[in-house]
Design a protein around this motif. Structure first.
Motif, PDB file in Angstrom:
ATOM      1  N   ASN A  70       0.810  -1.231   0.000  1.00  0.00           N
ATOM      2  CA  ASN A  70       0.000   0.000   0.000  1.00  0.00           C
ATOM      3  C   ASN A  70       0.840   1.276   0.000  1.00  0.00           C
ATOM      4  O   ASN A  70       0.304   2.374   0.143  1.00  0.00           O
ATOM      5  CB  ASN A  70      -1.008   0.000   1.161  1.00  0.00           C
ATOM      6  N   GLY A  71       2.153   1.116  -0.148  1.00  0.00           N
ATOM      7  CA  GLY A  71       3.008   2.269  -0.380  1.00  0.00           C
ATOM      8  C   GLY A  71       3.547   2.963   0.857  1.00  0.00           C
ATOM      9  O   GLY A  71       4.280   3.944   0.742  1.00  0.00           O
ATOM     10  N   GLN A  72       3.205   2.473   2.044  1.00  0.00           N
ATOM     11  CA  GLN A  72       3.739   3.107   3.255  1.00  0.00           C
ATOM     12  C   GLN A  72       5.227   2.846   3.401  1.00  0.00           C
ATOM     13  O   GLN A  72       5.943   3.614   4.032  1.00  0.00           O
ATOM     14  CB  GLN A  72       3.011   2.573   4.494  1.00  0.00           C
ATOM     15  N   GLN A  73       5.664   1.741   2.860  1.00  0.00           N
ATOM     16  CA  GLN A  73       7.062   1.332   2.949  1.00  0.00           C
ATOM     17  C   GLN A  73       7.465   0.909   1.540  1.00  0.00           C
ATOM     18  O   GLN A  73       6.644   0.362   0.800  1.00  0.00           O
ATOM     19  CB  GLN A  73       7.146   0.159   3.937  1.00  0.00           C
ATOM     20  N   VAL A  74       8.706   1.156   1.165  1.00  0.00           N
ATOM     21  CA  VAL A  74       9.060   0.885  -0.232  1.00  0.00           C
ATOM     22  C   VAL A  74       9.852  -0.397  -0.422  1.00  0.00           C
ATOM     23  O   VAL A  74      10.000  -0.873  -1.558  1.00  0.00           O
ATOM     24  CB  VAL A  74       9.850   2.071  -0.838  1.00  0.00           C
ATOM     25  N   TYR A  75      10.382  -0.964   0.650  1.00  0.00           N
ATOM     26  CA  TYR A  75      11.228  -2.149   0.497  1.00  0.00           C
ATOM     27  C   TYR A  75      11.210  -2.949   1.786  1.00  0.00           C
ATOM     28  O   TYR A  75      11.237  -2.381   2.885  1.00  0.00           O
ATOM     29  CB  TYR A  75      12.653  -1.706   0.175  1.00  0.00           C
ATOM     30  N   ASP A  76      11.154  -4.245   1.647  1.00  0.00           N
ATOM     31  CA  ASP A  76      11.309  -5.120   2.807  1.00  0.00           C
ATOM     32  C   ASP A  76      11.879  -6.447   2.329  1.00  0.00           C
ATOM     33  O   ASP A  76      11.770  -6.777   1.147  1.00  0.00           O
ATOM     34  CB  ASP A  76       9.975  -5.348   3.531  1.00  0.00           C
ATOM     35  N   ALA A  77      12.484  -7.155   3.227  1.00  0.00           N
ATOM     36  CA  ALA A  77      13.034  -8.469   2.893  1.00  0.00           C
ATOM     37  C   ALA A  77      12.777  -9.402   4.055  1.00  0.00           C
ATOM     38  O   ALA A  77      12.790  -8.976   5.215  1.00  0.00           O
ATOM     39  CB  ALA A  77      14.533  -8.369   2.616  1.00  0.00           C
ATOM     40  N   LEU A  78      12.534 -10.643   3.762  1.00  0.00           N
ATOM     41  CA  LEU A  78      12.275 -11.580   4.840  1.00  0.00           C
ATOM     42  C   LEU A  78      12.784 -12.970   4.497  1.00  0.00           C
ATOM     43  O   LEU A  78      12.993 -13.305   3.333  1.00  0.00           O
ATOM     44  CB  LEU A  78      10.791 -11.636   5.204  1.00  0.00           C
ATOM     45  N   GLY A  79      13.009 -13.740   5.553  1.00  0.00           N
ATOM     46  CA  GLY A  79      13.584 -15.060   5.374  1.00  0.00           C
ATOM     47  C   GLY A  79      12.615 -16.172   5.715  1.00  0.00           C
ATOM     48  O   GLY A  79      11.441 -15.935   5.959  1.00  0.00           O
ATOM     49  N   ASN A  80      13.137 -17.394   5.762  1.00  0.00           N
ATOM     50  CA  ASN A  80      12.304 -18.583   5.879  1.00  0.00           C
ATOM     51  C   ASN A  80      12.651 -19.320   7.178  1.00  0.00           C
ATOM     52  O   ASN A  80      13.728 -19.892   7.306  1.00  0.00           O
ATOM     53  CB  ASN A  80      12.566 -19.477   4.657  1.00  0.00           C
ATOM     54  N   TYR A  81      11.732 -19.304   8.134  1.00  0.00           N
ATOM     55  CA  TYR A  81      11.990 -19.926   9.439  1.00  0.00           C
ATOM     56  C   TYR A  81      12.093 -21.446   9.342  1.00  0.00           C
ATOM     57  O   TYR A  81      12.857 -22.067  10.056  1.00  0.00           O
ATOM     58  CB  TYR A  81      10.875 -19.572  10.417  1.00  0.00           C
ATOM     59  N   ARG A  82      11.253 -22.018   8.483  1.00  0.00           N
ATOM     60  CA  ARG A  82      11.258 -23.484   8.406  1.00  0.00           C
ATOM     61  C   ARG A  82      12.628 -23.963   7.927  1.00  0.00           C
ATOM     62  O   ARG A  82      13.168 -24.940   8.447  1.00  0.00           O
ATOM     63  CB  ARG A  82      10.158 -23.949   7.456  1.00  0.00           C
ATOM     64  N   TRP A  83      13.188 -23.254   6.960  1.00  0.00           N
ATOM     65  CA  TRP A  83      14.518 -23.634   6.510  1.00  0.00           C
ATOM     66  C   TRP A  83      15.517 -23.553   7.671  1.00  0.00           C
ATOM     67  O   TRP A  83      16.408 -24.396   7.805  1.00  0.00           O
ATOM     68  CB  TRP A  83      14.992 -22.724   5.379  1.00  0.00           C
ATOM     69  N   ALA A  84      15.370 -22.549   8.511  1.00  0.00           N
ATOM     70  CA  ALA A  84      16.293 -22.400   9.639  1.00  0.00           C
ATOM     71  C   ALA A  84      16.263 -23.647  10.512  1.00  0.00           C
ATOM     72  O   ALA A  84      17.305 -24.111  10.990  1.00  0.00           O
ATOM     73  CB  ALA A  84      15.928 -21.167  10.457  1.00  0.00           C
ATOM     74  N   GLY A  85      15.070 -24.199  10.741  1.00  0.00           N
ATOM     75  CA  GLY A  85      14.959 -25.423  11.539  1.00  0.00           C
ATOM     76  C   GLY A  85      15.688 -26.591  10.885  1.00  0.00           C
ATOM     77  O   GLY A  85      16.380 -27.368  11.565  1.00  0.00           O
ATOM     78  N   TRP A  86      15.557 -26.702   9.593  1.00  0.00           N
ATOM     79  CA  TRP A  86      16.256 -27.782   8.886  1.00  0.00           C
ATOM     80  C   TRP A  86      17.768 -27.556   8.912  1.00  0.00           C
ATOM     81  O   TRP A  86      18.549 -28.499   9.068  1.00  0.00           O
ATOM     82  CB  TRP A  86      15.754 -27.869   7.435  1.00  0.00           C
ATOM     83  N   ALA A  87      18.203 -26.332   8.767  1.00  0.00           N
ATOM     84  CA  ALA A  87      19.642 -26.034   8.764  1.00  0.00           C
ATOM     85  C   ALA A  87      20.262 -26.344  10.128  1.00  0.00           C
ATOM     86  O   ALA A  87      21.365 -26.899  10.209  1.00  0.00           O
ATOM     87  CB  ALA A  87      19.866 -24.574   8.392  1.00  0.00           C
ATOM     88  N   LEU A  88      19.562 -25.983  11.192  1.00  0.00           N
ATOM     89  CA  LEU A  88      20.075 -26.269  12.531  1.00  0.00           C
ATOM     90  C   LEU A  88      20.136 -27.781  12.761  1.00  0.00           C
ATOM     91  O   LEU A  88      21.102 -28.298  13.345  1.00  0.00           O
ATOM     92  CB  LEU A  88      19.180 -25.605  13.589  1.00  0.00           C
ATOM     93  N   THR A  89      19.116 -28.484  12.304  1.00  0.00           N
ATOM     94  CA  THR A  89      19.110 -29.943  12.469  1.00  0.00           C
ATOM     95  C   THR A  89      20.274 -30.570  11.711  1.00  0.00           C
ATOM     96  O   THR A  89      20.950 -31.482  12.213  1.00  0.00           O
ATOM     97  CB  THR A  89      17.777 -30.518  11.958  1.00  0.00           C
ATOM     98  N   ASP A  90      20.524 -30.077  10.512  1.00  0.00           N
ATOM     99  CA  ASP A  90      21.640 -30.595   9.718  1.00  0.00           C
ATOM    100  C   ASP A  90      22.961 -30.410  10.454  1.00  0.00           C
ATOM    101  O   ASP A  90      23.795 -31.318  10.499  1.00  0.00           O
ATOM    102  CB  ASP A  90      21.671 -29.863   8.370  1.00  0.00           C
ATOM    103  N   GLN A  91      23.126 -29.263  11.059  1.00  0.00           N
ATOM    104  CA  GLN A  91      24.378 -29.009  11.779  1.00  0.00           C
ATOM    105  C   GLN A  91      24.500 -29.929  12.997  1.00  0.00           C
ATOM    106  O   GLN A  91      25.587 -30.435  13.295  1.00  0.00           O
ATOM    107  CB  GLN A  91      24.433 -27.528  12.207  1.00  0.00           C
ATOM    108  N   VAL A  92      23.393 -30.158  13.691  1.00  0.00           N
ATOM    109  CA  VAL A  92      23.422 -31.067  14.838  1.00  0.00           C
ATOM    110  C   VAL A  92      23.815 -32.472  14.376  1.00  0.00           C
ATOM    111  O   VAL A  92      24.630 -33.162  15.018  1.00  0.00           O
ATOM    112  CB  VAL A  92      22.042 -31.091  15.547  1.00  0.00           C
ATOM    113  N   LEU A  93      23.260 -32.895  13.255  1.00  0.00           N
ATOM    114  CA  LEU A  93      23.601 -34.230  12.744  1.00  0.00           C
ATOM    115  C   LEU A  93      25.085 -34.323  12.410  1.00  0.00           C
ATOM    116  O   LEU A  93      25.731 -35.348  12.641  1.00  0.00           O
ATOM    117  CB  LEU A  93      22.756 -34.548  11.507  1.00  0.00           C
TER     118      LEU A  93
END
Lengths: 396, 347
Positions: A317-340
């Motif tokens: 709606n034009g109040q803000q011109v730019y935003d970026a966001l990430g993926n939480y579910r991927w974060a869970g998989w990435a942390l699990t991979d590191q634990v493994l």
């Protein structure tokens, strides 16, 4: 009364900071260079191959990449062996607070991912304070879990607890901190957190054609937050937009009620400011409130990151011109991979990159703005990582 | 256990207590005011003028601008509403610390109902206002009918309402109100946004009721001495309940207007509005009618504090200095007022 007020303010600040950092890590690169051309047109409609006059080519390329649908996920490291040895083991996930939906989603994703290899995941609320974290660590020791994941909890906040865990032979993974070498007992997982903040400079450089007057609203609740600005965003501005002028103003969580007038007065002092870059999206509502009464408030563009669906609606709606966001579910998989990797004796990673995406007026209409878009991951072009991880773990 | 605010306790001067037949000092026929009277009534206003003059001297290019005036007076719409919401229970000797929570819940309610559930805007607004009114009435029921301590009740209510706001919003900022709705508060009249003028109207109406009408005199009487008021035939509990309900309604209205102002609402943002509202309300007791909670004094206090904050920010002082100014000016102003009143009593 004042204690309650103070508690609210502190919680508010911690939520902002923790959400921000969590989203930071999930919003790292991995974007496609050849994504949807209509959404990758870039700011200012600069869709031509050559950079327009005044626009830094590197900034333009970065903006295009960030606005595009992320590329298919690539394996973050070598495949694991003997993953079946972890079957029956358990992980305790300890985020700085389980009150934050982002951490709940990470926890849920870890349960899903670890379940694929026969592990179980419990979670314990760090409750935003050292005592809460210490209680969780005690719980981990009592339950004799195989690994603990400290999410957004600096080691300094749990120094004694870390010693306890080491003595108990429990592997420790510190999530969402700076990249650092680790081993099978203590490892870190950085996911390019500062990048999403610093690349706001690229978008501003392109949109302003290299001539922006920028007010940066920096969060000052922790040295790390300030470092994202001082060591990431400002140097990036100098690199991709040398003619841009930047001015930094600090805000702490205890001062948020004054942020609106703080922005107003700075605009009064410097009426040439045409961009406000907020380190964290959580502060944007205060900034917008202030802009309502600023002399040139309607001419100032608000740029921020670490958003959610409501942030994207502001972009729409034009109040803000730019935003970026990430993926939480991927974060869970990435942390699990590191634990493994830690539990199987494999070489641990220092960092991982997952799906993240930026939005502005050129691509905001290409996605549906609803919670379902996050749940089905259509904002990032769908789930392209879980199969990759399962293949790494030797699963079909 | 019961806690209440007593005007008698505050003033320490029984002669100031109003009765149904003897109007409050504010409503009394004009009498000659001594220089001391005038000084203690207008001390903070004089301090305000002096402070503005100091800022003007220190930073004439920035402070003496239309933009500065707009920032000081145009950016505190919701704060004036919250102050008036806090003020009503104070006037009858009660506390209500849930006003910010009510504001947050109604701001979220109107946005979610309209933006996510597709309600019509009028229906969403009315429902949000009803939510605020019901929250205030619930406070009144628990405190007045059940006799529970108002501090505990309203603090608990504030926490519960904040939780409800987070639930209703999915724990994130909600947006989606139409820009045209924002015109209700942002449209300029005489150079100031309507939000400012709504605050002026509310303050003047509240002041009129409190200082001129029998209802206001009864409220002051109840606030001064509840038991004596009851013996005098005043329906004390009805006034107390009404004050809470009024408080909830006005706080609810603040939430709706604030949501209109920014097109949505951040459910975690309302809590930080409580302390400025309380600071202005207490500071208001040192202005015009010393020792008494009064709308006009509170309104002046809001902009006294705003002037200080904006002036300091223009001088480049931000961060901790704001808190020091908020707290320090409150303590100094009330202390000066108290000393002047004590001096008058002695002589």
């Amino acid at each position: 009364m004042s204690a309650r007020f103070g508690h609210n303010v502190v919680v508010r600040g911690l939520i902002a900071a923790a959400c921000a950092s969590t989203l930071l890590v999930t919003a790292a690169c991995g974007n496609s260079d050849d994504g949807d051309s209509s959404s990758a047109a870039g700011a200012s409609g600069s869709s031509s191959a050559a950079a327009p006059e005044g626009v830094n080519p590197e900034a333009l390329a970065t903006v295009k990449k960030n606005l595009a649908v992320p590329a298919a996920f690539e394996a973050p490291g070598p495949a694991l062996e003997n993953v079946d040895q972890v079957k029956g083991k358990s992980i305790l996930y300890i985020p700085i607070s389980l009150q934050i939906p982002a951490f709940q989603q990470v926890s849920k994703a870890m349960e899903e991912a670890a379940g694929k290899v026969g592990m179980t995941v419990g979670s314990c609320d760090g409750k935003f304070n050292p005592a809460g974290v210490a209680a969780c660590i005690n719980q981990a020791v009592q339950q004799k879990v195989s690994a603990v994941v400290l999410d957004q909890i600096p080691l300094g906040l749990a120094a004694q607890g870390v010693d306890q865990l080491k003595q108990a032979g429990i592997a420790i993974l510190v999530g969402e901190q700076e990249a650092a070498p680790g081993d099978n007992k203590l490892a870190y997982l950085a996911t390019g957190g500062d990048r999403i903040i610093s690349e706001m400079a690229d978008w501003v450089a392109v949109d302003s054609k290299g001539k922006a007057n920028v007010l940066v609203v920096a969060q000052s609740d922790s040295p790390q937050q300030r470092a994202y600005v001082d060591e990431g965003l400002i140097p990036r501005f100098k690199k991709v937009c040398p003619d841009c002028k930047t001015e930094v103003t600090d805000v702490s969580s205890a001062q948020l009620s004054q942020l609106g007038t703080q922005v107003n007065t700075l605009l009064l002092k410097n009426p040439d400011i045409d961009y406000i870059v907020s380190e964290f999206d959580a502060n944007v509502s205060y900034i917008l409130q202030g802009l309502k009464n600023a002399p040139n408030g309607d001419k100032v563009k608000v740029v921020s990151v670490i958003g959610d669906i409501s942030s994207l609606q502001r972009v729409k709606n034009g109040q803000q011109v730019y935003d970026a966001l990430g993926n939480y579910r991927w974060a869970g998989w990435a942390l699990t991979d590191q634990v493994l990797r830690m539990l199987t004796g494999a070489k641990v990673l220092e960092s991982a990159t997952g799906p993240g995406r930026a939005f502005d007026k050129t691509n905001i209409d290409s996605v549906e703005l609803s919670d379902a878009s996050i749940e089905n991951e259509s904002l990032w072009g769908g789930d392209t990582y879980s199969k990759v991880y399962q293949q790494l773990w030797g699963l079909n | 256990m019961s806690t209440s605010v007593s005007a008698a306790d505050r003033s320490g001067t029984p002669d100031q207590l109003p009765t149904p037949d003897r109007p409050t000092p504010a409503a009394r026929p004009a009498r000659r005011l001594s220089g001391g009277d005038l000084l203690r009534r207008w001390a903070v206003v004089l301090l305000w003028v002096a402070m503005a003059a100091a800022f003007a001297i220190a930073s004439p290019d920035l402070f003496l601008r239309q933009g500065t005036f707009n920032i000081i007076f145009g950016a505190n719409g919701q704060l004036v509403f919250l102050c008036m919401a806090v003020l009503a229970p104070f006037c009858v000797g009660e506390f209500d610390f849930s006003v910010a929570g009510v504001m947050g819940l109604t701001g979220v309610t109107v946005t979610v109902l309209y933006g996510e559930h597709g309600w019509s805007l009028p229906a969403a607004v009315v429902t949000a206002l009803l939510v605020g009114m019901v929250a205030g009435a619930l406070n009144g029921f628990i405190v007045v009918v059940l006799g529970v301590d108002p501090i505990i009740t309203t603090l608990g209510m504030a926490t519960a309402l904040q939780g409800a706001s987070l639930w209703a919003s999915g724990m994130s900022t909600v947006t989606g109100l139409p820009v045209s709705f924002g015109n209700v508060v942002t449209t300029k009249f005489l150079g100031m946004p309507l939000f400012f003028w709504y605050g002026v109207v509310l303050t003047l109406a509240f002041a009129y009721v409190l200082h001129v009408t029998p209802l206001g005199r009864h409220m002051a009487f109840v606030g001064a001495n509840r038991e004596v008021a009851r013996l005098a035939g005043i329906r004390v509990n009805r006034l107390r309940f009404g004050a809470f309900t009024f408080s909830g309604t006005i706080a609810g209205l603040a939430g709706v207007l604030l949501a209109a102002n920014i097109g949505g609402f951040d459910p975690t943002s309302s809590g930080i509005q409580l302390l400025p509202a309380l600071a202005a309300t207490f500071l208001g007791t040192a202005i015009l009618f010393p020792g008494r909670f009064n709308p006009l004094g509170t309104w002046i206090a809001v902009f006294f504090l705003s002037t200080g904050i904006v002036g300091l920010q223009l001088l480049g002082l931000t961060g901790w200095i704001s808190d020091v100014f908020f707290g320090g000016s409150l303590v100094v102003a009330v202390t000066v007022s108290t000393l002047l009143r004590r001096r008058k009593t002695r002589f």
